[in-house]
Design a protein around this motif. Sequence first.
Motif, PDB file in Angstrom:
ATOM      1  N   SER A 189      -3.548  17.773  -0.568  1.00 41.11           N
ATOM      2  CA  SER A 189      -3.747  17.585  -2.004  1.00 41.11           C
ATOM      3  C   SER A 189      -4.521  18.743  -2.629  1.00 41.11           C
ATOM      4  O   SER A 189      -4.779  18.744  -3.827  1.00 41.11           O
ATOM      5  N   ARG A 194      -5.333  23.075   9.440  1.00 38.21           N
ATOM      6  CA  ARG A 194      -4.667  21.765   9.437  1.00 38.21           C
ATOM      7  C   ARG A 194      -3.154  21.933   9.411  1.00 38.21           C
ATOM      8  O   ARG A 194      -2.618  22.742   8.658  1.00 38.21           O
ATOM      9  N   THR A 225       7.833  20.265   0.085  1.00 41.45           N
ATOM     10  CA  THR A 225       6.963  19.096   0.002  1.00 41.45           C
ATOM     11  C   THR A 225       7.239  18.181   1.206  1.00 41.45           C
ATOM     12  O   THR A 225       8.156  18.431   1.994  1.00 41.45           O
ATOM     13  N   VAL A 226       6.441  17.117   1.297  1.00 40.20           N
ATOM     14  CA  VAL A 226       6.611  16.153   2.388  1.00 40.20           C
ATOM     15  C   VAL A 226       8.016  15.555   2.343  1.00 40.20           C
ATOM     16  O   VAL A 226       8.741  15.548   3.347  1.00 40.20           O
ATOM     17  N   GLU A 227       8.423  15.065   1.177  1.00 39.26           N
ATOM     18  CA  GLU A 227       9.721  14.397   1.071  1.00 39.26           C
ATOM     19  C   GLU A 227      10.872  15.374   1.321  1.00 39.26           C
ATOM     20  O   GLU A 227      11.851  15.040   1.998  1.00 39.26           O
ATOM     21  N   GLN A 248      11.732   4.835   4.263  1.00 35.34           N
ATOM     22  CA  GLN A 248      10.595   4.022   3.823  1.00 35.34           C
ATOM     23  C   GLN A 248       9.283   4.708   4.242  1.00 35.34           C
ATOM     24  O   GLN A 248       8.965   4.764   5.432  1.00 35.34           O
ATOM     25  N   PRO A 249       8.528   5.279   3.285  1.00 33.44           N
ATOM     26  CA  PRO A 249       7.238   5.851   3.672  1.00 33.44           C
ATOM     27  C   PRO A 249       6.290   4.740   4.123  1.00 33.44           C
ATOM     28  O   PRO A 249       6.225   3.682   3.484  1.00 33.44           O
ATOM     29  N   VAL A 250       5.598   4.954   5.235  1.00 34.01           N
ATOM     30  CA  VAL A 250       4.754   3.882   5.784  1.00 34.01           C
ATOM     31  C   VAL A 250       3.337   4.360   6.120  1.00 34.01           C
ATOM     32  O   VAL A 250       2.619   3.686   6.852  1.00 34.01           O
ATOM     33  N   GLY A 251       2.945   5.523   5.588  1.00 32.18           N
ATOM     34  CA  GLY A 251       1.575   5.984   5.820  1.00 32.18           C
ATOM     35  C   GLY A 251       1.532   7.259   6.628  1.00 32.18           C
ATOM     36  O   GLY A 251       2.493   8.023   6.657  1.00 32.18           O
ATOM     37  N   ASN A 252       0.416   7.476   7.299  1.00 29.13           N
ATOM     38  CA  ASN A 252       0.311   8.688   8.118  1.00 29.13           C
ATOM     39  C   ASN A 252      -0.620   8.466   9.304  1.00 29.13           C
ATOM     40  O   ASN A 252      -1.391   7.516   9.342  1.00 29.13           O
ATOM     41  N   MET A 304      -3.249  10.757  12.106  1.00 27.69           N
ATOM     42  CA  MET A 304      -3.976  12.013  12.284  1.00 27.69           C
ATOM     43  C   MET A 304      -4.562  12.066  13.691  1.00 27.69           C
ATOM     44  O   MET A 304      -5.152  11.081  14.151  1.00 27.69           O
ATOM     45  N   PHE A 307       3.075  12.649   8.299  1.00 28.83           N
ATOM     46  CA  PHE A 307       3.504  11.652   7.324  1.00 28.83           C
ATOM     47  C   PHE A 307       4.688  10.902   7.942  1.00 28.83           C
ATOM     48  O   PHE A 307       5.648  11.521   8.409  1.00 28.83           O
ATOM     49  N   TYR A 332       7.695   7.966   8.276  1.00 30.07           N
ATOM     50  CA  TYR A 332       8.720   7.164   7.616  1.00 30.07           C
ATOM     51  C   TYR A 332       9.403   6.271   8.642  1.00 30.07           C
ATOM     52  O   TYR A 332       9.612   6.681   9.781  1.00 30.07           O
ATOM     53  N   ARG A 345       2.519  -1.363  13.932  1.00 26.01           N
ATOM     54  CA  ARG A 345       2.978  -1.945  12.672  1.00 26.01           C
ATOM     55  C   ARG A 345       4.060  -2.985  12.880  1.00 26.01           C
ATOM     56  O   ARG A 345       4.252  -3.881  12.065  1.00 26.01           O
ATOM     57  N   HIS A 397      -6.097   7.652  13.539  1.00 21.52           N
ATOM     58  CA  HIS A 397      -6.471   8.049  12.178  1.00 21.52           C
ATOM     59  C   HIS A 397      -7.790   8.805  12.203  1.00 21.52           C
ATOM     60  O   HIS A 397      -8.751   8.431  11.533  1.00 21.52           O
ATOM     61  N   PRO A 450       1.801  -9.373  13.536  1.00 16.98           N
ATOM     62  CA  PRO A 450       0.620  -8.499  13.575  1.00 16.98           C
ATOM     63  C   PRO A 450       1.018  -7.069  13.218  1.00 16.98           C
ATOM     64  O   PRO A 450       2.045  -6.578  13.693  1.00 16.98           O
ATOM     65  N   VAL A 451       0.233  -6.419  12.380  1.00 17.49           N
ATOM     66  CA  VAL A 451       0.608  -5.081  11.895  1.00 17.49           C
ATOM     67  C   VAL A 451      -0.535  -4.069  12.017  1.00 17.49           C
ATOM     68  O   VAL A 451      -0.490  -3.009  11.398  1.00 17.49           O
ATOM     69  N   VAL A 471       0.539   0.808   1.462  1.00 18.90           N
ATOM     70  CA  VAL A 471       0.906   2.047   2.166  1.00 18.90           C
ATOM     71  C   VAL A 471       2.050   1.768   3.132  1.00 18.90           C
ATOM     72  O   VAL A 471       3.058   2.482   3.146  1.00 18.90           O
ATOM     73  N   ARG A 472       1.935   0.698   3.917  1.00 14.43           N
ATOM     74  CA  ARG A 472       2.970   0.401   4.907  1.00 14.43           C
ATOM     75  C   ARG A 472       4.294   0.048   4.263  1.00 14.43           C
ATOM     76  O   ARG A 472       5.356   0.205   4.855  1.00 14.43           O
ATOM     77  N   GLY A 483       5.343   1.371   1.412  1.00 14.35           N
ATOM     78  CA  GLY A 483       5.851   2.489   0.623  1.00 14.35           C
ATOM     79  C   GLY A 483       5.529   2.435  -0.857  1.00 14.35           C
ATOM     80  O   GLY A 483       6.090   3.210  -1.636  1.00 14.35           O
ATOM     81  N   GLU A 494       3.999  10.971  -2.503  1.00 13.01           N
ATOM     82  CA  GLU A 494       4.498  11.457  -3.797  1.00 13.01           C
ATOM     83  C   GLU A 494       3.686  10.852  -4.935  1.00 13.01           C
ATOM     84  O   GLU A 494       3.334  11.530  -5.884  1.00 13.01           O
ATOM     85  N   PRO A 496      -1.208  12.030  -3.767  1.00 17.82           N
ATOM     86  CA  PRO A 496      -1.334  13.141  -2.799  1.00 17.82           C
ATOM     87  C   PRO A 496      -2.540  13.000  -1.879  1.00 17.82           C
ATOM     88  O   PRO A 496      -2.616  13.696  -0.874  1.00 17.82           O
ATOM     89  N   LEU A 511      -3.150  10.526  -0.020  1.00 18.79           N
ATOM     90  CA  LEU A 511      -2.827   9.480   0.946  1.00 18.79           C
ATOM     91  C   LEU A 511      -3.489   9.716   2.308  1.00 18.79           C
ATOM     92  O   LEU A 511      -3.976   8.778   2.936  1.00 18.79           O
ATOM     93  N   SER A 527      -5.906   7.044   4.177  1.00 17.16           N
ATOM     94  CA  SER A 527      -5.718   6.494   5.528  1.00 17.16           C
ATOM     95  C   SER A 527      -6.999   6.579   6.349  1.00 17.16           C
ATOM     96  O   SER A 527      -7.324   5.675   7.102  1.00 17.16           O
TER      97      SER A 527
END
Lengths: 335, 335
Positions: A108, A126, A174-176, A198-202, A204, A219, A221, A272, A292, B199-200, B271-272, B274, B279, B282, B284, B288
Amino acid sequence: MLPDLIMDRARKMNCFFLNRHRLDSCKPLIIEDFQVGLITPEVMRQLQEFPDVFVCSEASVQLHPSLNDYKTRSTAVEQVLNQLRKNDVFITLRGWRDECYEVRADISEPSLMRMERAATCLFGIRQFGVDINGYVNHPELGLSLWMQRRSQSKPRWGGKLDNVVGGGLSVGFTVEETAHKEAMEEAGIPEYILKNLQPVGNVMIFFESERGLSPNTEFVYDLEFPVDFVPENQDGEVESFHLVPIKDVLPIVLSDEFKTTSLPVVLDFLVRHGVIDTESDPELGLLSELLHIPLGYFYRRATLGAGPGVPPPPLLPPPLVACMQPAADAEPEDK
Amino acid sequence: MLPDLIMDRARKMNCFFLNRHRLDSCKPLIIEDFQVGLITPEVMRQLQEFPDVFVCSEASVQLHPSLNDYKTRSTAVEQVLNQLRKNDVFITLRGWRDECYEVRADISEPSLMRMERAATCLFGIRQFGVDINGYVNHPELGLSLWMQRRSQSKPRWGGKLDNVVGGGLSVGFTVEETAHKEAMEEAGIPEYILKNLQPVGNVMIFFESERGLSPNTEFVYDLEFPVDFVPENQDGEVESFHLVPIKDVLPIVLSDEFKTTSLPVVLDFLVRHGVIDTESDPELGLLSELLHIPLGYFYRRATLGAGPGVPPPPLLPPPLVACMQPAADAEPEDK
């Protein structure tokens, strides 16, 4: 047995984060007001030979203030890298890719320069990437995950199993856009399927190998594939594709067959989707932490100050990591 | 606007984690080989009056070694708490619940004693809870989340909106048992629906209010409700239930209407699923991190040593948190 292996791997992926001694011996790499990297003592010794580009002190390594824009910095650092490559002092520069990554404190934040991909882990820059979990609700196999086997000729992790689609963010994408580009190139996934991405988070992790530091942010999906869809590689970087029933996924990804740094994405998928839960693995809480890693600790950002207009906190050495230890038998990356 | 508010709230939920000054002034609470809590200077001053129970030093607060089993410790500490309650030195003890939490370094570690729920935040004891995201794929409203409005008479966060089901792990209950018990008591969810409980993963925050420290770990479940199912409270702790279309969820949960410490569970859901992605937001990656605070940093566990049979690392003061700052206008908890 598997829960032990999961935690063992999760620690391995974060061997740098968990190695306080190593962490304490690094210095922040500063450009403008941002900490964009971490410099190990070995790398510092080399950078001291280039005082017009890197200002090394007790507290930090700063890019020389005369290098005051994106282009000037990128060019000056590239010249240093070419010299280091010629001297052959770092294994990682043998894998020169002619592909650049942006250098920034977070995705960001503004990019402050570009850097050859193979060099980023020397500077602890990074790295941001995109990963797709391609899954199928198969009538006979049940929930199953597609995996790719990487081409033997890939410069890193050649021949290993990997997520069906994954790639680093290079300059200009970009990410997408990266997700769409890689889905097309690596697995030939058509637009009509990709529209269900389907974006679902990230996730690390902060990994160290003999090549350097990898503070990776992926990131993630999820993408449900039609039962009859078979991925097809377009760019020669994939040897084959395999559909793996969910019950076989953990044993495979925990084995040496699988690319270590892609593992957090699969573990996150399994968490998840309830395959790893607190009943099967009482250390789930700790696993979530290790998927994370707070990279924001290490990469200071102006916007993390007390609010808009308030200056960022003073630059300080990296935090102590007092309590979590890596696995004792951390192994070389490409084993 | 909403992304700014998300990060503002995420920092608020972690105001203790992000407040280095405050963190540095705390001492670890030690029982046996485990760090099970964090003691603020204000609490330390009170504990010094009970040298038979708490051994206060420059480095730590230890439970007196003569208190060498679960029962003896629980009884001795309860006597101290009763005295402190009588002296009315801590607001939080006015909310005495006659319900006990286990005291342990992590949910995968042995419980070393039990402690009255209202007192745990005085000692920075880890709190574990369970939360269910009850969602509906509604034919007209689309994806929607059920929320509860807490009874006005609840001792904390009375009248606030909250997740449809949530509760802390009390003595004698596992995570899954707590989920089933709370689902029944709070929302009257029958077994035939509960068998789809998914469970997630989990979220972790480290919050401080005038009541004390809340290092919270919430085990999270998603549960799809049939379209015609309406939750019905059984225990008098819920005033009403509301079905909220997904597009209205963020504005509601970011408002003062919603229980602050339940927010991470909803943000993780968004987040999970989407709704929050890179997008739209930024930051995100940082979000997390703030939904998965590394509480393992603070609560040392023997199993985090180099391997089975290898002793844990030496006890050290909490790590420095150098770089992330809380929102400047951190507000009182029950506002």
